[in-house]
Design a protein around this motif. Structure first.
Motif, PDB file in Angstrom:
ATOM      1  N   LYS A 139       0.841  -1.210   0.000  1.00 30.21           N
ATOM      2  CA  LYS A 139       0.000   0.000   0.000  1.00 30.21           C
ATOM      3  C   LYS A 139       0.868   1.250   0.000  1.00 30.21           C
ATOM      4  O   LYS A 139       0.589   2.206  -0.726  1.00 30.21           O
ATOM      5  CB  LYS A 139      -0.932   0.009   1.216  1.00 30.21           C
ATOM      6  CG  LYS A 139      -2.071  -0.956   1.109  1.00 30.21           C
ATOM      7  CD  LYS A 139      -2.921  -0.935   2.368  1.00 30.21           C
ATOM      8  CE  LYS A 139      -3.937  -2.060   2.337  1.00 30.21           C
ATOM      9  NZ  LYS A 139      -4.643  -2.206   3.614  1.00 30.21           N
ATOM     10  N   ARG A 140       1.912   1.250   0.816  1.00 31.81           N
ATOM     11  CA  ARG A 140       2.823   2.404   0.862  1.00 31.81           C
ATOM     12  C   ARG A 140       3.509   2.612  -0.480  1.00 31.81           C
ATOM     13  O   ARG A 140       3.681   3.749  -0.928  1.00 31.81           O
ATOM     14  CB  ARG A 140       3.863   2.212   1.962  1.00 31.81           C
ATOM     15  CG  ARG A 140       3.303   2.363   3.343  1.00 31.81           C
ATOM     16  CD  ARG A 140       4.384   2.221   4.384  1.00 31.81           C
ATOM     17  NE  ARG A 140       3.800   2.259   5.714  1.00 31.81           N
ATOM     18  CZ  ARG A 140       4.297   1.642   6.752  1.00 31.81           C
ATOM     19  NH1 ARG A 140       5.416   0.938   6.652  1.00 31.81           N
ATOM     20  NH2 ARG A 140       3.711   1.717   7.921  1.00 31.81           N
ATOM     21  N   LEU A 141       3.903   1.515  -1.103  1.00 38.74           N
ATOM     22  CA  LEU A 141       4.568   1.602  -2.395  1.00 38.74           C
ATOM     23  C   LEU A 141       3.629   2.193  -3.440  1.00 38.74           C
ATOM     24  O   LEU A 141       4.024   3.064  -4.211  1.00 38.74           O
ATOM     25  CB  LEU A 141       5.044   0.216  -2.827  1.00 38.74           C
ATOM     26  CG  LEU A 141       5.840   0.198  -4.117  1.00 38.74           C
ATOM     27  CD1 LEU A 141       7.325   0.158  -3.784  1.00 38.74           C
ATOM     28  CD2 LEU A 141       5.470  -1.005  -4.950  1.00 38.74           C
ATOM     29  N   VAL A 142       2.384   1.746  -3.445  1.00 34.78           N
ATOM     30  CA  VAL A 142       1.396   2.284  -4.395  1.00 34.78           C
ATOM     31  C   VAL A 142       1.176   3.764  -4.134  1.00 34.78           C
ATOM     32  O   VAL A 142       1.147   4.575  -5.065  1.00 34.78           O
ATOM     33  CB  VAL A 142       0.072   1.489  -4.329  1.00 34.78           C
ATOM     34  CG1 VAL A 142      -1.027   2.191  -5.101  1.00 34.78           C
ATOM     35  CG2 VAL A 142       0.279   0.077  -4.850  1.00 34.78           C
ATOM     36  N   HIS A 143       1.056   4.148  -2.860  1.00 33.43           N
ATOM     37  CA  HIS A 143       0.869   5.569  -2.540  1.00 33.43           C
ATOM     38  C   HIS A 143       2.079   6.398  -2.960  1.00 33.43           C
ATOM     39  O   HIS A 143       1.931   7.510  -3.486  1.00 33.43           O
ATOM     40  CB  HIS A 143       0.588   5.753  -1.048  1.00 33.43           C
ATOM     41  CG  HIS A 143      -0.769   5.292  -0.645  1.00 33.43           C
ATOM     42  ND1 HIS A 143      -0.973   4.411   0.388  1.00 33.43           N
ATOM     43  CD2 HIS A 143      -2.004   5.559  -1.146  1.00 33.43           C
ATOM     44  CE1 HIS A 143      -2.262   4.159   0.508  1.00 33.43           C
ATOM     45  NE2 HIS A 143      -2.906   4.833  -0.405  1.00 33.43           N
ATOM     46  N   SER A 144       3.272   5.863  -2.755  1.00 34.48           N
ATOM     47  CA  SER A 144       4.486   6.573  -3.184  1.00 34.48           C
ATOM     48  C   SER A 144       4.507   6.740  -4.695  1.00 34.48           C
ATOM     49  O   SER A 144       4.899   7.788  -5.214  1.00 34.48           O
ATOM     50  CB  SER A 144       5.740   5.815  -2.745  1.00 34.48           C
ATOM     51  OG  SER A 144       5.826   5.775  -1.352  1.00 34.48           O
ATOM     52  N   THR A 145       4.070   5.708  -5.397  1.00 36.81           N
ATOM     53  CA  THR A 145       4.032   5.758  -6.858  1.00 36.81           C
ATOM     54  C   THR A 145       3.019   6.786  -7.331  1.00 36.81           C
ATOM     55  O   THR A 145       3.284   7.553  -8.266  1.00 36.81           O
ATOM     56  CB  THR A 145       3.685   4.363  -7.431  1.00 36.81           C
ATOM     57  OG1 THR A 145       4.660   3.431  -6.944  1.00 36.81           O
ATOM     58  CG2 THR A 145       3.700   4.371  -8.935  1.00 36.81           C
ATOM     59  N   ILE A 146       1.890   6.840  -6.678  1.00 36.12           N
ATOM     60  CA  ILE A 146       0.862   7.827  -7.037  1.00 36.12           C
ATOM     61  C   ILE A 146       1.381   9.231  -6.768  1.00 36.12           C
ATOM     62  O   ILE A 146       1.164  10.152  -7.574  1.00 36.12           O
ATOM     63  CB  ILE A 146      -0.450   7.543  -6.267  1.00 36.12           C
ATOM     64  CG1 ILE A 146      -1.070   6.247  -6.792  1.00 36.12           C
ATOM     65  CG2 ILE A 146      -1.420   8.704  -6.402  1.00 36.12           C
ATOM     66  CD1 ILE A 146      -2.232   5.738  -5.961  1.00 36.12           C
ATOM     67  N   ARG A 147       2.102   9.411  -5.670  1.00 39.96           N
ATOM     68  CA  ARG A 147       2.683  10.730  -5.378  1.00 39.96           C
ATOM     69  C   ARG A 147       3.701  11.139  -6.428  1.00 39.96           C
ATOM     70  O   ARG A 147       3.872  12.313  -6.710  1.00 39.96           O
ATOM     71  CB  ARG A 147       3.313  10.734  -3.980  1.00 39.96           C
ATOM     72  CG  ARG A 147       2.301  10.934  -2.869  1.00 39.96           C
ATOM     73  CD  ARG A 147       2.983  11.309  -1.575  1.00 39.96           C
ATOM     74  NE  ARG A 147       3.855  10.257  -1.076  1.00 39.96           N
ATOM     75  CZ  ARG A 147       3.501   9.314  -0.222  1.00 39.96           C
ATOM     76  NH1 ARG A 147       2.275   9.278   0.227  1.00 39.96           N
ATOM     77  NH2 ARG A 147       4.354   8.421   0.189  1.00 39.96           N
ATOM     78  N   MET A 148       4.374  10.147  -7.030  1.00 41.53           N
ATOM     79  CA  MET A 148       5.319  10.465  -8.109  1.00 41.53           C
ATOM     80  C   MET A 148       4.584  11.134  -9.261  1.00 41.53           C
ATOM     81  O   MET A 148       5.131  12.009  -9.930  1.00 41.53           O
ATOM     82  CB  MET A 148       5.991   9.185  -8.644  1.00 41.53           C
ATOM     83  CG  MET A 148       7.239   8.805  -7.904  1.00 41.53           C
ATOM     84  SD  MET A 148       8.020   7.317  -8.594  1.00 41.53           S
ATOM     85  CE  MET A 148       8.118   7.682 -10.323  1.00 41.53           C
ATOM     86  N   ASP A 149       3.345  10.719  -9.497  1.00 40.43           N
ATOM     87  CA  ASP A 149       2.540  11.326 -10.573  1.00 40.43           C
ATOM     88  C   ASP A 149       2.285  12.793 -10.293  1.00 40.43           C
ATOM     89  O   ASP A 149       2.128  13.586 -11.222  1.00 40.43           O
ATOM     90  CB  ASP A 149       1.203  10.605 -10.739  1.00 40.43           C
ATOM     91  CG  ASP A 149       1.355   9.237 -11.383  1.00 40.43           C
ATOM     92  OD1 ASP A 149       2.410   9.005 -12.011  1.00 40.43           O
ATOM     93  OD2 ASP A 149       0.429   8.422 -11.249  1.00 40.43           O
TER      94      ASP A 149
END
Length: 151
Positions: A139-149
């Motif tokens: 979940k943290r990884l997905v959130h970090s990836t979304i923040r990259m956007d």
């Protein structure tokens, strides 16, 4: 792949994480987009961290847990999957994330399936803790990836 002892399973999952990291390194060399390259570097580091954490867990876990025997734990040749997987040079961030989640969920499901077939509550609890941590990190990884956007 047929797994008989819990220690074998954990070592196999750790090696699968290294294979995922190698896959991301190979995809990184072929990727056109600098954002995708950044994402793949992040995933590569993430897989190395998970591998190292699992190895540390194996070293510290009690032998009564690691020596647990199982019947009929069969899993795909995950390393081969990582070696044969490819994405086009113009891969998108969504494609990379989708690939990562697919691979990671396969490993999480393997550990969860093993937990559910464990004979003792102690072993089941230990494996479900690994699953819980993996899902939280995912979940943290997905959130970090979304923040990259958003950058």
């Amino acid at each position: 792949m047929r797994i008989q002892q819990l220690s074998e399973l954990l070592e196999y999952v750790a090696n699968c994480r290294l294979s995922m990291g190698k896959l991301y390194g190979r995809l990184h060399r072929n990727a056109d987009s600098s954002r995708v390259k950044l994402m793949l570097e992040y995933f590569q580091q993430h897989e190395q961290h998970i591998h190292d954490t699992l190895i540390s867990y194996i070293e510290d876990a009690p032998s009564r847990i690691l020596d647990t025997w199982y019947k009929d734990i069969v899993f795909e040749d995950f390393v081969k999957r990582c070696v044969t997987t490819s994405l086009p040079a113009n891969m998108t961030e969504d494609q990379v994330l989708e690939l990562h989640l697919d691979l990671e969920n396969r490993l999480i499901e393997l550990v969860e399936k093993t937990a559910n077939s464990s004979a003792t509550d102690e072993v089941k609890s230990a494996l479900l803790d690994i699953v819980r941590v993996a899902k939280t990190q995912q979940k943290r990884l997905v959130h970090s990836t979304i923040r990259m956007d958003d950058i």
